[in-house]
Every structure is written in structure tokens, then in C-alpha cells.
Design a protein around this motif. Sequence first.
Motif, PDB file in Angstrom:
ATOM      1  N   TYR A 167      -5.446  10.056   4.118  1.00 42.61           N
ATOM      2  CA  TYR A 167      -5.637   9.596   2.744  1.00 42.61           C
ATOM      3  C   TYR A 167      -7.080   9.156   2.556  1.00 42.61           C
TER       4      TYR A 167
ATOM      5  N   LYS B  42      -5.017   8.057  -2.494  1.00 43.05           N
ATOM      6  CA  LYS B  42      -4.862   9.483  -2.751  1.00 43.05           C
ATOM      7  C   LYS B  42      -4.839  10.257  -1.438  1.00 43.05           C
TER       8      LYS B  42
ATOM      9  N   THR C 215      -2.982   1.923  -4.328  1.00 38.70           N
ATOM     10  CA  THR C 215      -2.547   3.317  -4.219  1.00 38.70           C
ATOM     11  C   THR C 215      -3.665   4.169  -3.625  1.00 38.70           C
TER      12      THR C 215
ATOM     13  N   ILE D  12       0.862  -1.181   0.000  1.00 43.59           N
ATOM     14  CA  ILE D  12       0.000   0.000   0.000  1.00 43.59           C
ATOM     15  C   ILE D  12       0.901   1.235   0.000  1.00 43.59           C
ATOM     16  N   LYS D  13       0.639   2.137  -0.930  1.00 46.77           N
ATOM     17  CA  LYS D  13       1.468   3.345  -1.022  1.00 46.77           C
ATOM     18  C   LYS D  13       0.604   4.517  -1.445  1.00 46.77           C
ATOM     19  N   GLY D  14       1.212   5.712  -1.407  1.00 47.25           N
ATOM     20  CA  GLY D  14       0.533   6.911  -1.856  1.00 47.25           C
ATOM     21  C   GLY D  14       0.808   7.192  -3.315  1.00 47.25           C
ATOM     22  N   THR D  15       0.163   8.215  -3.847  1.00 46.93           N
ATOM     23  CA  THR D  15       0.306   8.549  -5.266  1.00 46.93           C
ATOM     24  C   THR D  15       1.713   9.021  -5.616  1.00 46.93           C
ATOM     25  N   LYS D  16       2.488   9.400  -4.604  1.00 47.80           N
ATOM     26  CA  LYS D  16       3.869   9.826  -4.845  1.00 47.80           C
ATOM     27  C   LYS D  16       4.855   8.726  -4.448  1.00 47.80           C
ATOM     28  N   ASN D  17       4.360   7.497  -4.435  1.00 44.24           N
ATOM     29  CA  ASN D  17       5.146   6.313  -4.084  1.00 44.24           C
ATOM     30  C   ASN D  17       5.616   6.307  -2.631  1.00 44.24           C
TER      31      ASN D  17
ATOM     32  N   VAL E  33      -0.579  -3.946  -5.867  1.00 43.06           N
ATOM     33  CA  VAL E  33      -0.227  -2.586  -5.437  1.00 43.06           C
ATOM     34  C   VAL E  33      -1.515  -1.780  -5.302  1.00 43.06           C
TER      35      VAL E  33
END
Length: 877
Positions: free
Chosen positions: A80, A102, A100, A30-35, A98
Motif C-alpha cells: 500500500y 491506497k 485509509t 487503519i484500513k484499505g480503500t475497500k474497507n 480512520v
Amino acid sequence: MKKNLLFLMLLLLSVAVVYAQQATQLKGQIKGTKNEILAGATITYVAGGRNAVADEMGNFVLNGLPTTANVVVNVTYTGYAATTQTFDLSKGTLTNVVITLKADPLALSEVVVTGTTGSKSKLGTSVSVSTLKYDEVTKAAPRTTAEIFRSIPGIKAEASGGDGNTNITVRGIPISAGGSKYLQLQEDGLPVLQFGDIAFATADIFLRADQSIGKIEAIRGGSASTLASNSPAGIINFISKNGNTEGGTIGVTSGLDYGTTRTDFNYGGALGNGVNFNVGGFYRLGEGPRTTGYTANNGGQLKMNFTKSFKNGYARLYVKYLNDRAAAYMPMPIQVSGTNANPVYSSLPGFDALKGALHSPYLQQNLGLGVNGELRRSDVADGMHPVTKSVGAEFVFDLGNNWSVEERARYAANKGRFVAPFPAQVGSTASVLATVATATGANLTGATLRDAVTGNTYTGTNAMVVHMFDTELNNFDNMVNDIKLKKKFANGNVLFGFYKSFQNINMSWLWNSYVTELNGKGAHPLNVITAGGQNISQNGLFAYGVPVWGNCCQRNYDLKYDISAPYAAVNLDATDKLNVEASVRWDLGNVTGNYAGAVQKAFDVNNDGTISANEQSVSAIDHANAKPVNYDYNYVSYSVGANYKLSNSRAVFARFSSGAVAKADRLIFTPNVLADGSAKGTTDNITQAEVGYKSNFNKGAVFVTGFYANVNEAGGYEATTQRVIENHYKSYGIELEASYNFSKAISVRGSATYTKAELTDGANKGKRPRRQSPLIYSLMPTYNAGNFSAGIGLIGTGASYAQDDNLLKFKGYVMVNPYVSYKFTKALVASLNANNLLNTIGITEAEEGAITENTNNIIRARSITGRTISATISINF
């Protein structure tokens, strides 16, 4: 043999079940839109109630999934936007997934559950609402529940009185007599008490924040007028965790420079068969942040809830037990020099404005007559002592054919005590003796004061007349039921609701009068000695009652409030972008009961066989002349709003609302209650308008609201001034809530509210309401790098005036609250927090409205508490 065979079969079955649970998994990151890695994000299998938490690299493994298509999971992480995704597991385990998220720092995408008419997100509804995650709140090291409120835009909380008895105002709507008159405090969607400004029993006394809280939603204005009773200015709702995310926390906090130790815990998870649970609470013990000289904070809370999920909804049971003691800090002696327009506030010799207290180990009991004329002794160490035993239920079900029902109900058995020393007079020894002489009729020419502890003649320059505000909260039980029936249409919904509430207010005021030295740490009581050597007091107690105030305040009232409120609302998506909301509510109340004031009589209180000087006129409750209360009230509230989405991340809105609040006990003992029990002036009315803009953008989010309010008050009783306050007000201004990420490591969140408020009638027409600051703000820059986190909370308040005549000014101030935190392992976290690091004096209220300029004055005022530093060790599991 059969037993062994049965055991073997059960063992094999258990292994099979465990294997089956592990066989189909969902693995990924799990990550954000900016990796950016989102360690701690939660992924939940909706149908089965299973969940997993991402590790320090954002990786997760979700076990026990069915080997089928269309497996639905929810993914959440603070700051988020939550997401729901569907995976095909018909062929077995999926890896390298993955997910993602926001960024959504102001939670604009979250569905609002407090004071709204439909299942809309913040971005899609026409109300001003803020969301605070409890884990984020703790970074500012709030010492009391009220200190949490200061981080909410539009809310001014005078968090200087301890853990309760807080004066709270919204958008310039006045603090008429105390408490949160126009604002409702809720737990899980229902009010803590039906009225927020009950004398000595404000709603926040019965409310505690701990790790069982998932988030706090705060709505200002808008539909708060129509979707709750007595809450036109807003609602602050404490929403409990419900066990959807399995895991727990136990943390121990210890004061490094003050005496407090507190243990918090929470754990939640699945019990199986669609049942989740959550249990949490706290216990604390210590002197507290001011020098009371004894264990002033002592008690805790236990909360539990259980949720059963069904295909068409859920049922939830809540249980709460609160038994806590916290010191109530009344206004205290503070030195003021300079001028009214430019005063200089400082501590007095022997009384630290930031750390001192009127409490003393030498004055820990209050003896007198009880509510029924019996001998009674109370413990001053009880302070604010709420006791609550409550049970509640919540049901949400889809009834088919686009109909649904929401039902919330709770019964709370509330009682307790409020006891605190109040400085009725601070002045020279001669002036204190003159006051006692005038009040009691004693001849004190040539009299002296004698230290009741040492027996020595008191030679101090100043002394105090102290009234012991000793009140029994006999019965504050309430029952609340709120049912909503909703019908969905293609482009909206209509809602019909019925609210029913019963609130008891049974309270006894049993006050006494003392003389003490001027000392903020272990003050000694002072006995009054006549010129002939006669001691007319005992351990400083010179009167059973409060003759300095005309023996006004020995009283008892037993009131019952029966409230019914039908309401309706419509929510319409006029176009893809335009949403329109409208709601109306009709509140009907019936109030019955009785009240009685004081009567004076001789009584041997100390049982020594002699009527001493201070026993010749003892205050008792005059039940023989009790007066009835029997009246009805009703008022209609309405609210209309529209929200227009400029894009998927931006929207504007506007709303107009009209509402009211019904008066509770502050109506009693005023001319508004007539001899036959009927009453006039039973409600205070308010109209409001607001327009706003909200947006998520590349590096942050912003929520801006312009507001206007007009308030007409019918008058209410204030205990400390013995006045009936009746004013009209108007206010307008702008509030801002924003968040910005400078980089992956550095971010800032804050709020600010500018208010222009004025009285619109009476002798002070055109002047600013007392204690109303034109600017309040909070700012929290934070730095996160791996396992290290740090930040500084700034809480600021602009200048205001002590009273409505706008003479004595309170200077603006800023509290600096830094913290540092380090995660030693995935489970072990340590943090260091400071509150009011710079030891700033910040005056929140005062009894006096003016000083004699260019000389040293002593006033009675409350300041924010001085610097405290605490350390916390938490274990997450």
C-alpha cells in the motif's frame, strides 16, 4: 533519609513521565480503500520517533504525543502507498480516527533511493526499478541470497552454486566468465565489492540476506551507468531496517529432509533523544541441501545501525560482522542421452544430480605449498568462507538556501577462502589413467586404481580427475566514499557528486589434483598403482598442482585499484507532467601491483624424508619472476531520460544510456597486460535504450519496459576453461512486472522477461550467447484468510545453450516452491516451505558444448538443487 527522599522524587517523576506519555493519544483504525483490515500496518510519530502497530482488527493506539496542533504521523503497510497525515491534538486525545491507505502492490508511489538523481517516486522517474520487501521474499523460501534475485524482472541468476559464486546477467547482457560483471550488488547504497566478477570472490559471497533487511531495490539499466561505478546493467541494493518501527522477530528454521538449522533475529526501536537503532543477524549450522557428508554450512552475520535525527537531517552509523562458511558446488557429473537439440538429462548411478556433491568426508584437507613456499594445509569444509568487518556512516542534511548534502562512506576489511572440488575429467577408469599418465609423464601401462579408504582394487566403470580449487582471499579490503551536493530549484534540482574507492585484490591459487570414484555421497579417493605395484599418489592426490591443465594455475596476484569518479546530474520538471533527467560520470582508475605464475620443483611435502613420485614436480609460486601491473584507465558514462505522467497513477518513460565496466583480475594472465605492466583492453562498453509504461489500476499494477543493449568486450580470463573470452553482443526484449488482486483473499504477483540476444562478431556471429534463455519468469499466487496464508512460487527458465556455438541445448524448467503459514497468536507464526517441490532437474551451465548423439554421455554440469522442505517458527515482539 535523603536517599529515600531522592528515590521517592524519582519514582514520582517516572510516574509523571509515564502519565504524560499516555495522556495524549491518537486512537483509531487503519484500513484499505475497500474497507479491508490492514493488520500489522505501522503508524509513526515523525518528530518523536514513537510508533504503533495495528492489531488484527486494524486498530491502533499511538501514545506519548504532544498536546499541540500539527502532529505529523506516517502510516505504512506492505503493498500500500505510504501516507503522511497531520492531526490537531491541542485539545488532547483523538479517538475513532480512520486512516485509509491506497493499494500500491508494486510500490510505484515509493521514493526510489537507488541509482536515481532526485527524490522521485517510481511513477515519477524514468528508470526501471523493482522493490522487494524482505518479508515477502521469504515466502518463496530462498535457500541462498542468489535465489532472491530470480524474483526480479530482467535478472537471470544461476542460483546453483551454493550461497555465493553466482553467475548473474541482466536483460541478455552476457555471462562472459562468471559473477555479476555488469551488475553491482550494494548494501545501503554502497558496493559490497568494487568489481562483481572477481574470480572466486564474487560480490555475492560477501553478501547475506537476513531479517535485518527492510527491502531490496533493483534498478536495471538507466542511471545505474552514471550513479555508480562498474554497474551499467543495474544495481541491486539491500537496504537495512533502521529502527523507525519498534519491534523485532526471532525465527528458527529447520530442514525437514536435509540437514540445516538456522536462527534469524532482528530488533529495532528508539533509544531516546532522537536516536533509533536496529540490530539483526543469523546463525546457521548443517550439512546443507546436498550430500557433502559433513557440516558444510556453518557461520553467521551480525549487523547494527544507529540513527540520530536532527531538525535538518540525520546521521547514521553501520556496523557489520560476517563470518560464514558455505559449500561451493562446482559442475558435477550428469548423464545426457538423446541429441544435442533434444537431450535427456538424468542422474548417473551413484551420483544424484539433485542432491549429490563432489565433496566428501574422505577428502577434507588439501596439503601443499603456500604462497611463500611454506607447507600449508587447508580445510575443504571451509568452502566459501567470507570474513568481513565493516563500519560505515551516512549523513543527510539540509544546508539551507535549498542546498543539501548526502554523504555515504564505508571501510570493510574483507578476507577469506574459496575451496571446492572441480571435476577436470569424468570418464572410464582407463581414460582417467591415460590422462594422469600424459600429465605426469609416468608409465602407467597396466596400472590400476586402489581405493584409498578400503585398500581394495577399484572395479568401478568410471572415475574422476578432481582439481581442488583452493584459493586464499588474502586481502579484499575496500574503502568507499560517495558525497553528493544538491541544489533545489523551483522546478527541479542539480546534483554534483564525487565518488572515491580503493579496492584490494590479493589472492593466491594453490591447487592440487586427485583421482576419486564417481560417487555423489562420500566419494572415496583412489590411489594410482603402477603395474609394478608402486603407489604414485597419496589419498588420491597424484600431483601438487594441476598438470592436466599444464600446471597453469598456481598463481598469486596482489593488486590495488584506486578509483575516482566525479559526476553530475540534473532533474527538471519541465511541466506538471513531464520530468527530464540527465547525468554524466567520468571514471578514472589507477591499478598497481604484481602477479606471479607457477614454477615446478621437487619438494618433500609430507615431510617423510623421501621425494615421492608426486613430489618430484610440485607447483609453487614463481615470485622470482613476478610481473608488474601499472596502468590507468578512464571512461565516460552518460544517461538521458524523460518521464511523462499520463495521470496520477499512470506514466510512460524513455531513456538512453552509455556506460562501461573496468576489468579487474580477469585481465591478468592475458595478452592484454604487457611486459612493463601497462595494459590495453581495460574496459568493456555498453549502450542501452529503454521505453516503459507503469500504472496502478483498480485491482493491481503493471510495469512494462522494452529494452535494447549493445555490448563490446575486450576479453577476460575464465579459469575453468583456461580461455580468454572476447565477444560482442546485442540484445533486445521486454520485461513485465505485475500484480493483481482477484479478491480480498486471492492475489498474484509475477514478472517475465523475453530477451532476443545474439553474438555480433567472431565465428559464432548471429548465435545466442551461452546460457541465455529467451524467457525467464516468476509467479506467486497467494491466498490469505484471517490467520492462514498460502501460496505457490513458480520460477521458470526457457531453453538455452551450453556454449556460444549453440549445439548442446539446456531444456527449460520450472521450480515449484509452495508455502503455508499460520498465525497462532499476534506474536506466534509457523510456516512450512518447500523449494523445488517436484524435484526438477534444471541445468544452468556445463563445461562441454556438445554430446555424441543417441548414446549415453557424461558431462560436467550444474543443476539446480533438488527438493528441500523446511519449517519455521517465528516470534514477533
